[in-house]
Design an enzyme around this catalytic site. Structure first.
Site, PDB file in Angstrom:
ATOM      1  N   SER A 127       0.220  -1.497 -10.837  1.00 28.59           N
ATOM      2  CA  SER A 127       1.326  -0.761 -10.228  1.00 28.59           C
ATOM      3  C   SER A 127       2.377  -1.707  -9.679  1.00 28.59           C
ATOM      4  CB  SER A 127       0.802   0.121  -9.092  1.00 28.59           C
ATOM      5  OG  SER A 127       1.859   0.653  -8.313  1.00 28.59           O
ATOM      6  N   TYR A 152      -3.394   1.457  -1.438  1.00 21.75           N
ATOM      7  CA  TYR A 152      -3.249   1.708  -2.874  1.00 21.75           C
ATOM      8  C   TYR A 152      -2.847   0.419  -3.587  1.00 21.75           C
ATOM      9  CZ  TYR A 152      -1.134   3.280  -7.243  1.00 21.75           C
ATOM     10  OH  TYR A 152      -0.784   3.413  -8.565  1.00 21.75           O
TER      11      TYR A 152
END
Length: 335
Positions: A127, A152
């Site tokens: 990501s 995350y």
């Protein structure tokens, strides 16, 4: 080829599976179809995939080690695309353990499956959030990513490190893709384009964080899929002459690669909202709010390495992409 695609009921996983099936690959989807967002949208995606004779599905979670092992043993995939994960920066602040279970425990199960079943190539989702507090733009894969600002992001950085370890120890070819704000038809309801469209059509205000000063590298789903498939077909090789004295996080002596995958054309959030308004023929009522914890104010992908190695060339303008999403949204929800 036989390809295991985890997260096949998800936004990117659905589109990648469709592309692979259309070109003649056999795909086993692996997804727990959880309720992080509306499962009926996930079921609708799966219904479309199940129209292909080459598609099968296992409904389970990545952290279920025995079921993951069974998927490898029974299906005997040649390559794996790991797109299953607990997504969302803000949700990770509220439910951190869900990210450890899915993104860390689940990923080690995938790595072990690849290791023990001689997988030719593992492509996995990282990501853009790994860049965290980095302020150097555009974000390049050789930049420091040691300061994540959400759990995350930390789990995605961990995935990159875990993948490298398996590439180094066991010669497993792995490629990580740092996705930048993906949007398009069949998109996620928790993301900005979906939320904004739904609220504007309903006459409700939209929450605009950082007072609208965000810049994002919005990347259309078709361009993402093209990049994923090109990467899947290019298996990284070991480089015994790699110079660790001038190392970059993006490569190694092991068969390991990392790439950014984005549009390389960031735009301001308020301009993005303006495009949505133009397509809907309605003005948004904006509720301007401060920067959310875990968010970064600006993102811009340097995709030169992906362009050089696989010929990646995103072609969809944000104007075209937003229009296509809204056309899909209106047709799907009949509004």
């Amino acid at each position: 080829m036989r390809i295991l695609v985890t997260g096949a009921a998800g936004f990117i996983g659905y589109h990648v599976s469709q592309r692979l099936l259309e070109r003649g690959d056999e795909v086993l989807g692996f997804d727990n179809v959880n309720d992080y967002y509306d499962p009926t949208l996930k079921e609708a995606r799966l219904e479309r995939l199940e129209q292909h004779a080459g598609f099968g599905l296992m409904r389970a979670s990545l952290e279920d080690r025995e079921v993951v092992e069974r998927a490898f043993r029974v299906f005997k995939p040649e390559r794996v695309v790991n797109l299953a994960a607990q997504a969302g920066v803000r949700y990770s602040i509220e439910n951190p353990r869900a990210y450890i279970d899915s993104n860390i425990v689940g990923f080690i199960n995938i790595l072990e499956g690849c290791r023990h079943h001689s997988i030719e190539h593992l492509v996995y989702a990282s990501s853009s959030s790994v860049y965290g507090a980095n302020t150097r733009l555009p974000f390049a894969v050789d930049h420091d990513v040691d300061h994540p600002v959400s759990l995350y992001a930390a789990t995605k950085k961990s995935n990159e490190l875990m993948a490298h370890t398996y590439s180094h120890l066991y010669g497993l070819p792995t490629t990580g893709l740092r996705f930048f704000t993906v949007y398009g038809p069949w998109g996620r309801p928790d993301m900005a384009l979906f939320l904004f469209t739904r609220n504007i059509l309903a006459g409700k205000p939209i929450n605009v964080f950082n007072h609208g000063h965000h810049r994002r590298d919005f990347t259309y789903i078709d361009d993402i899929v093209e990049g994923v498939v090109r990467v899947l077909d290019r298996v990284p090789a070991a480089d015994p002459d790699y110079d660790f004295g001038h190392a970059t996080p993006a490569a190694s002596a092991a068969p390991y690669r990392l790439y950014n995958i984005g549009s390389d054309r960031p735009i301001e959030l308020m301009k993005y909202i303006g495009l949505i308004e133009d397509c809907l023929g309605r003005k948004a009522e904006c509720n301007l709010l401060p920067l959310q914890p875990g968010d970064v104010p600006e993102a811009h992908a340097d995709v030169e390495a992906l362009r050089r190695d696989v010929g990646y060339a995103p072609t969809t303008s944000v104007e075209t992409g937003v229009r296509r999403f809204i056309d899909w949204y209106r047709a799907y929800y009949r509004v």
